[in-house]
Structure formats: structure tokens, C-alpha cells
Design a protein around this motif. Structure first.
Motif, PDB file in Angstrom:
ATOM      1  N   MET A   1       0.844  -1.173   0.000  1.00 14.52           N
ATOM      2  CA  MET A   1       0.000   0.000   0.000  1.00 14.52           C
ATOM      3  C   MET A   1       0.888   1.235   0.000  1.00 14.52           C
ATOM      4  O   MET A   1       1.863   1.311   0.724  1.00 14.52           O
ATOM      5  N   ALA A   2       0.512   2.190  -0.844  1.00 13.82           N
ATOM      6  CA  ALA A   2       1.233   3.459  -0.896  1.00 13.82           C
ATOM      7  C   ALA A   2       0.356   4.565  -0.324  1.00 13.82           C
ATOM      8  O   ALA A   2      -0.864   4.525  -0.426  1.00 13.82           O
ATOM      9  N   ASP A   3       1.003   5.522   0.291  1.00 11.13           N
ATOM     10  CA  ASP A   3       0.325   6.719   0.791  1.00 11.13           C
ATOM     11  C   ASP A   3       0.620   7.822  -0.216  1.00 11.13           C
ATOM     12  O   ASP A   3       1.761   8.258  -0.340  1.00 11.13           O
ATOM     13  N   ARG A   4      -0.387   8.263  -0.956  1.00 10.96           N
ATOM     14  CA  ARG A   4      -0.200   9.166  -2.085  1.00 10.96           C
ATOM     15  C   ARG A   4      -0.590  10.598  -1.747  1.00 10.96           C
ATOM     16  O   ARG A   4      -1.701  10.855  -1.287  1.00 10.96           O
ATOM     17  N   ALA A   5       0.335  11.507  -1.987  1.00 13.30           N
ATOM     18  CA  ALA A   5       0.095  12.932  -1.756  1.00 13.30           C
ATOM     19  C   ALA A   5      -0.571  13.546  -2.981  1.00 13.30           C
ATOM     20  O   ALA A   5      -0.096  13.382  -4.101  1.00 13.30           O
ATOM     21  N   VAL A   6      -1.671  14.243  -2.770  1.00 11.45           N
ATOM     22  CA  VAL A   6      -2.434  14.872  -3.843  1.00 11.45           C
ATOM     23  C   VAL A   6      -2.224  16.379  -3.779  1.00 11.45           C
ATOM     24  O   VAL A   6      -2.473  17.005  -2.738  1.00 11.45           O
ATOM     25  N   THR A   7      -1.744  16.959  -4.873  1.00 12.46           N
ATOM     26  CA  THR A   7      -1.480  18.396  -4.897  1.00 12.46           C
ATOM     27  C   THR A   7      -2.365  19.139  -5.887  1.00 12.46           C
ATOM     28  O   THR A   7      -2.386  20.367  -5.898  1.00 12.46           O
ATOM     29  N   ARG A   8      -3.079  18.399  -6.729  1.00 14.91           N
ATOM     30  CA  ARG A   8      -3.955  18.984  -7.749  1.00 14.91           C
ATOM     31  C   ARG A   8      -5.150  18.059  -7.960  1.00 14.91           C
ATOM     32  O   ARG A   8      -5.082  16.885  -7.643  1.00 14.91           O
ATOM     33  N   THR A   9      -6.206  18.609  -8.547  1.00 15.97           N
ATOM     34  CA  THR A   9      -7.364  17.785  -8.868  1.00 15.97           C
ATOM     35  C   THR A   9      -7.912  18.154 -10.241  1.00 15.97           C
ATOM     36  O   THR A   9      -7.838  19.297 -10.659  1.00 15.97           O
ATOM     37  N   GLY A  10      -8.455  17.152 -10.913  1.00 13.89           N
ATOM     38  CA  GLY A  10      -9.181  17.382 -12.150  1.00 13.89           C
ATOM     39  C   GLY A  10     -10.646  17.575 -11.809  1.00 13.89           C
ATOM     40  O   GLY A  10     -11.168  16.931 -10.897  1.00 13.89           O
ATOM     41  N   LYS A  11     -11.302  18.490 -12.507  1.00 11.68           N
ATOM     42  CA  LYS A  11     -12.700  18.806 -12.233  1.00 11.68           C
ATOM     43  C   LYS A  11     -13.483  18.854 -13.541  1.00 11.68           C
ATOM     44  O   LYS A  11     -12.959  19.257 -14.564  1.00 11.68           O
ATOM     45  N   ASP A  12     -14.766  18.467 -13.472  1.00  8.32           N
ATOM     46  CA  ASP A  12     -15.607  18.585 -14.660  1.00  8.32           C
ATOM     47  C   ASP A  12     -16.259  19.965 -14.695  1.00  8.32           C
ATOM     48  O   ASP A  12     -15.976  20.812 -13.838  1.00  8.32           O
ATOM     49  N   GLU A  13     -17.149  20.183 -15.666  1.00  2.72           N
ATOM     50  CA  GLU A  13     -17.761  21.509 -15.844  1.00  2.72           C
ATOM     51  C   GLU A  13     -18.644  21.909 -14.667  1.00  2.72           C
ATOM     52  O   GLU A  13     -18.895  23.098 -14.450  1.00  2.72           O
ATOM     53  N   ASP A  14     -19.079  20.939 -13.865  1.00  5.66           N
ATOM     54  CA  ASP A  14     -19.881  21.244 -12.668  1.00  5.66           C
ATOM     55  C   ASP A  14     -19.016  21.439 -11.428  1.00  5.66           C
ATOM     56  O   ASP A  14     -19.535  21.715 -10.349  1.00  5.66           O
ATOM     57  N   GLY A  15     -17.707  21.254 -11.573  1.00  2.00           N
ATOM     58  CA  GLY A  15     -16.801  21.385 -10.445  1.00  2.00           C
ATOM     59  C   GLY A  15     -16.606  20.104  -9.659  1.00  2.00           C
ATOM     60  O   GLY A  15     -15.945  20.095  -8.630  1.00  2.00           O
ATOM     61  N   ASP A  16     -17.189  19.001 -10.139  1.00  5.75           N
ATOM     62  CA  ASP A  16     -17.017  17.715  -9.469  1.00  5.75           C
ATOM     63  C   ASP A  16     -15.603  17.190  -9.713  1.00  5.75           C
ATOM     64  O   ASP A  16     -15.057  17.335 -10.809  1.00  5.75           O
ATOM     65  N   ILE A  17     -15.026  16.561  -8.715  1.00  7.90           N
ATOM     66  CA  ILE A  17     -13.665  16.025  -8.815  1.00  7.90           C
ATOM     67  C   ILE A  17     -13.688  14.780  -9.706  1.00  7.90           C
ATOM     68  O   ILE A  17     -14.425  13.833  -9.450  1.00  7.90           O
ATOM     69  N   THR A  18     -12.880  14.802 -10.760  1.00  7.60           N
ATOM     70  CA  THR A  18     -12.807  13.673 -11.696  1.00  7.60           C
ATOM     71  C   THR A  18     -11.500  12.902 -11.573  1.00  7.60           C
ATOM     72  O   THR A  18     -11.420  11.758 -12.021  1.00  7.60           O
ATOM     73  N   SER A  19     -10.482  13.531 -10.991  1.00  3.56           N
ATOM     74  CA  SER A  19      -9.203  12.845 -10.828  1.00  3.56           C
ATOM     75  C   SER A  19      -8.372  13.500  -9.731  1.00  3.56           C
ATOM     76  O   SER A  19      -8.562  14.673  -9.401  1.00  3.56           O
ATOM     77  N   LEU A  20      -7.465  12.715  -9.177  1.00  2.00           N
ATOM     78  CA  LEU A  20      -6.488  13.188  -8.203  1.00  2.00           C
ATOM     79  C   LEU A  20      -5.136  13.205  -8.895  1.00  2.00           C
ATOM     80  O   LEU A  20      -4.823  12.302  -9.663  1.00  2.00           O
TER      81      LEU A  20
END
Length: 86
Positions: A1-20
Motif C-alpha cells: 500500500m502506498a500513501d499518495r500525496a495529492v497536490t492537484r485535482t481534475g474537475k468537470d464543468e460542474d466542479g465535481d472532482i474527476t481525478s487526483l
């Protein structure tokens, strides 16, 4: 198991998170559905790092299905919606 640091996010046109994302990591970008699977099945953990700590990313059951969210605290600098785009 890896502990992954997220510094950015992908968002759709509604602002919903689509990717880390983390541009410095080989796993990035990771689609939200895949990250949800990772968290629920203890494959990987994800967090938002910041100067004085970190905020865990967790899976929440919403009215339209599962989604990713950070725990609430006294700052919005680590909210997934507020992170820069991937």
C-alpha cells in the motif's frame, strides 16, 4: 500500500472532482473511481499535504453516489475543490 500525496485535482464543468493528481508522481493522474476503489479496498491512501500537517481524503456516500472529500477543518486550503487543476 502506498500513501499518495495529492497536490492537484481534475474537475468537470460542474466542479465535481474527476481525478487526483500530483505532477511529481508516477501514479498521477488517478481517476476518481479508481481512487475510490483504492481507498475502500485498502490498496492506497490519499492525502493533501500542507506545511503544518496533512488532510486525509476519504470516500463519502452522497445522493448521487460515492465521491471523494477531505475532512473538514479550520482552513479551505486543503479542500479538493480549491486545489489547482491537474
Amino acid at each position: 500500500m502506498a500513501d499518495r500525496a495529492v497536490t492537484r485535482t481534475g474537475k468537470d464543468e460542474d466542479g465535481d472532482i474527476t481525478s487526483l493528481c500530483n505532477p511529481n508522481a508516477s501514479w498521477s493522474p488517478r481517476k476518481s473511481g479508481d481512487a475510490i476503489y483504492d481507498i475502500e479496498n485498502n490498496v492506497h491512501t490519499y492525502h493533501v499535504p500542507w506545511k503544518s500537517g496533512r488532510t486525509e481524503i476519504r470516500v463519502v456516500n452522497g445522493s448521487t453516489g460515492k465521491y471523494l472529500r477531505t475532512d473538514r477543518d479550520n482552513t479551505n486550503k486543503n479542500n479538493l475543490d480549491d486545489l489547482p487543476d491537474c
